[in-house]
Write a protein that holds these residues in place. Structure first.
Motif, PDB file in Angstrom:
ATOM      1  N   ARG A 177       5.098  -0.318 -14.535  1.00  0.00           N
ATOM      2  CA  ARG A 177       5.986  -0.161 -13.386  1.00  0.00           C
ATOM      3  C   ARG A 177       5.751   1.164 -12.677  1.00  0.00           C
ATOM      4  NH1 ARG A 177      10.225   3.511 -13.558  1.00  0.00           N
ATOM      5  NH2 ARG A 177      11.386   2.458 -15.222  1.00  0.00           N
ATOM      6  N   TYR A 178       5.362   2.204 -13.426  1.00  0.00           N
ATOM      7  CA  TYR A 178       5.171   3.527 -12.833  1.00  0.00           C
ATOM      8  C   TYR A 178       4.075   3.525 -11.765  1.00  0.00           C
ATOM      9  CZ  TYR A 178       8.335   5.496 -16.304  1.00  0.00           C
ATOM     10  OH  TYR A 178       9.451   5.787 -17.068  1.00  0.00           O
ATOM     11  N   PRO A 179       2.842   3.100 -12.059  1.00  0.00           N
ATOM     12  CA  PRO A 179       1.833   3.089 -10.996  1.00  0.00           C
ATOM     13  C   PRO A 179       2.125   2.050  -9.918  1.00  0.00           C
ATOM     14  CG  PRO A 179       0.972   2.054 -12.981  1.00  0.00           C
ATOM     15  CD  PRO A 179       2.262   2.703 -13.365  1.00  0.00           C
ATOM     16  N   ILE A 180       2.804   0.955 -10.276  1.00  0.00           N
ATOM     17  CA  ILE A 180       3.126  -0.074  -9.283  1.00  0.00           C
ATOM     18  C   ILE A 180       4.076   0.490  -8.226  1.00  0.00           C
ATOM     19  CG2 ILE A 180       4.336  -2.256  -8.936  1.00  0.00           C
ATOM     20  CD1 ILE A 180       3.210  -3.191 -11.608  1.00  0.00           C
ATOM     21  N   VAL A 181       5.120   1.191  -8.673  1.00  0.00           N
ATOM     22  CA  VAL A 181       6.059   1.798  -7.723  1.00  0.00           C
ATOM     23  C   VAL A 181       5.336   2.818  -6.847  1.00  0.00           C
ATOM     24  CG1 VAL A 181       8.056   3.356  -7.548  1.00  0.00           C
ATOM     25  CG2 VAL A 181       8.128   1.386  -9.096  1.00  0.00           C
ATOM     26  N   GLU A 182       4.439   3.616  -7.435  1.00  0.00           N
ATOM     27  CA  GLU A 182       3.708   4.615  -6.659  1.00  0.00           C
ATOM     28  C   GLU A 182       2.808   3.955  -5.624  1.00  0.00           C
ATOM     29  OE1 GLU A 182       3.619   7.732 -10.454  1.00  0.00           O
ATOM     30  OE2 GLU A 182       1.853   6.536  -9.928  1.00  0.00           O
ATOM     31  N   LEU A 183       2.112   2.885  -6.013  1.00  0.00           N
ATOM     32  CA  LEU A 183       1.228   2.194  -5.073  1.00  0.00           C
ATOM     33  C   LEU A 183       2.021   1.515  -3.956  1.00  0.00           C
ATOM     34  CD1 LEU A 183      -1.369   0.619  -7.541  1.00  0.00           C
ATOM     35  CD2 LEU A 183      -1.818   2.389  -5.816  1.00  0.00           C
ATOM     36  N   ILE A 184       3.133   0.891  -4.310  1.00  0.00           N
ATOM     37  CA  ILE A 184       3.952   0.224  -3.293  1.00  0.00           C
ATOM     38  C   ILE A 184       4.479   1.251  -2.287  1.00  0.00           C
ATOM     39  CG2 ILE A 184       6.133  -0.979  -2.907  1.00  0.00           C
ATOM     40  CD1 ILE A 184       5.659  -2.516  -5.470  1.00  0.00           C
ATOM     41  N   THR A 185       4.923   2.396  -2.786  1.00  0.00           N
ATOM     42  CA  THR A 185       5.445   3.420  -1.888  1.00  0.00           C
ATOM     43  C   THR A 185       4.354   3.968  -0.979  1.00  0.00           C
ATOM     44  OG1 THR A 185       7.033   4.040  -3.595  1.00  0.00           O
ATOM     45  CG2 THR A 185       6.773   5.546  -1.755  1.00  0.00           C
ATOM     46  N   GLY A 186       3.166   4.244  -1.545  1.00  0.00           N
ATOM     47  CA  GLY A 186       2.066   4.730  -0.723  1.00  0.00           C
ATOM     48  C   GLY A 186       1.670   3.732   0.342  1.00  0.00           C
ATOM     49  N   ALA A 187       1.549   2.461  -0.046  1.00  0.00           N
ATOM     50  CA  ALA A 187       1.181   1.425   0.918  1.00  0.00           C
ATOM     51  C   ALA A 187       2.278   1.230   1.956  1.00  0.00           C
ATOM     52  CB  ALA A 187       0.908   0.111   0.181  1.00  0.00           C
ATOM     53  N   GLY A 188       3.538   1.291   1.521  1.00  0.00           N
ATOM     54  CA  GLY A 188       4.648   1.115   2.456  1.00  0.00           C
ATOM     55  C   GLY A 188       4.701   2.223   3.487  1.00  0.00           C
ATOM     56  N   TYR A 189       4.538   3.465   3.060  1.00  0.00           N
ATOM     57  CA  TYR A 189       4.540   4.581   4.000  1.00  0.00           C
ATOM     58  C   TYR A 189       3.391   4.450   5.000  1.00  0.00           C
ATOM     59  CZ  TYR A 189       8.069   7.398   1.536  1.00  0.00           C
ATOM     60  OH  TYR A 189       9.239   7.885   0.999  1.00  0.00           O
ATOM     61  N   ALA A 190       2.219   4.068   4.510  1.00  0.00           N
ATOM     62  CA  ALA A 190       1.070   3.918   5.404  1.00  0.00           C
ATOM     63  C   ALA A 190       1.327   2.815   6.432  1.00  0.00           C
ATOM     64  CB  ALA A 190      -0.188   3.608   4.589  1.00  0.00           C
ATOM     65  N   LEU A 191       1.890   1.698   5.985  1.00  0.00           N
ATOM     66  CA  LEU A 191       2.181   0.595   6.902  1.00  0.00           C
ATOM     67  C   LEU A 191       3.191   1.013   7.964  1.00  0.00           C
ATOM     68  CD1 LEU A 191       1.986  -2.385   7.740  1.00  0.00           C
ATOM     69  CD2 LEU A 191       3.756  -2.895   6.045  1.00  0.00           C
ATOM     70  N   LEU A 192       4.234   1.719   7.544  1.00  0.00           N
ATOM     71  CA  LEU A 192       5.236   2.159   8.505  1.00  0.00           C
ATOM     72  C   LEU A 192       4.639   3.113   9.537  1.00  0.00           C
ATOM     73  CD1 LEU A 192       8.306   2.738   6.153  1.00  0.00           C
ATOM     74  CD2 LEU A 192       8.031   0.928   7.853  1.00  0.00           C
ATOM     75  N   SER A 193       3.717   3.970   9.108  1.00  0.00           N
ATOM     76  CA  SER A 193       3.110   4.917  10.038  1.00  0.00           C
ATOM     77  C   SER A 193       2.203   4.215  11.038  1.00  0.00           C
ATOM     78  CB  SER A 193       2.328   5.986   9.277  1.00  0.00           C
ATOM     79  OG  SER A 193       1.161   5.437   8.680  1.00  0.00           O
ATOM     80  N   VAL A 194       1.706   3.028  10.672  1.00  0.00           N
ATOM     81  CA  VAL A 194       0.876   2.245  11.600  1.00  0.00           C
ATOM     82  C   VAL A 194       1.753   1.474  12.586  1.00  0.00           C
ATOM     83  CG1 VAL A 194      -0.746   0.318  11.776  1.00  0.00           C
ATOM     84  CG2 VAL A 194      -1.068   2.064  10.025  1.00  0.00           C
TER      85      VAL A 194
END
Length: 384
Positions: A77-94
């Motif tokens: 769950r730890y790396p999954i949450v980190e990856l989801i957050t990174g991808a989510g922030y990138a998507l929002l910035s686009v």
């Protein structure tokens, strides 16, 4: 264009770091532990983690998903949450480029983090901490205030203050109304056996009725007066639900046939008043030193509830960040997602493993991304 590309890269890296901190919140908030002290440590052997152990995703992968010191397994769950957050922030910035929305991008990313943390905690513990939902709703109002002063338009993805306040009240009001009526049906229209003191569901139901006829402000005022009467009398004065809930339904029926004020205004007043009173109750249950448990607890001391009160407060947070129109879109998406994913889970696992909180979060993200287009489409179809 180049600055936006750089900001997307920066947003992704920031998301990985915030995702790491989100894991701290997910672990510590349900356990009522400080998020600052002690420093990060292995939950199995309590050994303090070195900086090399805290690199998002990479540390988990390099250690093979095990603690460096005791070799205990570390949840994926730890790396999954980190990856989801990174991808989510990138998507929002686009979708919402910084060159167009400015500092509102920080608010959108914050909303994403709050929704993710609340969803994971709800899934693991069946609760949504007040430390997430109530301050989160207040922060949503603050971003709305900034937007109102700057004259920002809907292109920021965040509403102005008036719409944020309206969204917060209607968000809480919509779900608490569903809870009140659903619980009434579950109890086969019997009165609550354990009314709260000095304020609780009885005052929320009273505000629902009063708000339908008097508006949101007076509706909340009537609920507060009822709580004051309980305090002065040092006892709970029962307000029968056949009067409050039944009266609200009868009022809507009569209004729908042409009697009384407009139906839409009545519904809005009822929901906003009930939402405001529900948030007052939530704030009281959170902060009062005399309260050791809330009506969410699975206890014989409380009546059965159709919906967790944490979902009500989460809806308030979503409404504060998205406004009332996108809130409605989020709830529709949540219901559809709940139906589809619920059926799939029943077919695969023979049980529904997701709480409604994650569905609300999914609906909020979809409403954030597509809500404006859907609202405009709806207005075009009906000439609004």
């Amino acid at each position: 264009m180049i600055p936006d590309v750089l900001i997307t890269v920066f947003a992704a890296v920031l998301g990985l770091l915030i995702g790491s901190f989100s894991n701290v919140l997910i672990w510590r908030l349900p356990r009522h532990e400080s998020v600052n002290f002690p420093p990060s440590h292995c939950p199995n052997c309590d050994h303090a983690l070195a900086p090399i152990d805290l690199v998002p995703v990479l540390s988990w992968a390099m250690l093979g998903g095990k603690c460096r010191y005791c070799k205990a397994p570390i949840s994926p769950r730890y790396p999954i949450v980190e990856l989801i957050t990174g991808a989510g922030y990138a998507l929002l910035s686009v979708v919402f480029p910084y060159s167009q929305v400015g500092a509102s991008l920080l608010g959108l990313c914050l909303l994403f983090t709050l929704l993710l943390v609340a969803s994971v905690i709800d899934q693991e513990t069946y609760t949504i901490p007040d430390e997430i939902s109530l301050p989160g709703a207040a922060i949503g109002l603050l971003f709305g205030l900034v937007n109102a002063r700057s004259g920002a338009a809907d292109t920021t993805g965040l509403p102005v203050f008036a719409e944020a306040l309206r969204g917060m009240l209607l968000g809480a009001g919509l779900l608490i109304a569903i809870d009140l009526l659903g619980s009434w049906v579950i109890r086969r229209f019997r009165e609550r056996a354990f009314p709260e003191f000095p304020l609780g569901y009885q005052q929320i139901a009273l505000s629902l009725l009063a708000g339908a006829w008097l508006g949101a402000g007076w509706g909340v005022g009537v609920g507060v007066l009822s709580a004051a009467a309980n305090l002065l009398g040092r006892r709970t004065f029962r307000v029968p639900e056949w009067l409050t809930l039944g009266g609200t339904l009868l009022s809507l029926v009569l209004t729908g046939t042409g009697a009384g004020p407009g139906l839409i205004l009545m519904v809005q007043g009822a929901l906003a008043a009930a939402g405001g009173m529900a948030l007052l109750c939530g704030l009281y249950w959170w902060l009062s030193p005399l309260i050791t448990k809330t009506p969410e607890d699975d206890s014989d001391d409380y009546d059965a509830s159709a919906m967790g009160f944490g979902d009500v407060k989460l809806a308030a947070l979503i409404g504060a960040f998205l406004g009332w129109e996108k809130l409605i879109v989020a709830v529709v998406f949540a219901v559809v997602a709940g139906a589809v994913l619920g059926v799939l889970q029943l077919l695969i696992f023979k049980e529904n493993r997701l709480k409604f909180g994650p569905y609300l979060a999914i609906g909020a993200v979809l409403a954030l991304l597509f809500g404006s287009q859907l609202v405009q489409m709806y207005r075009g179809l009906f000439g609004l």
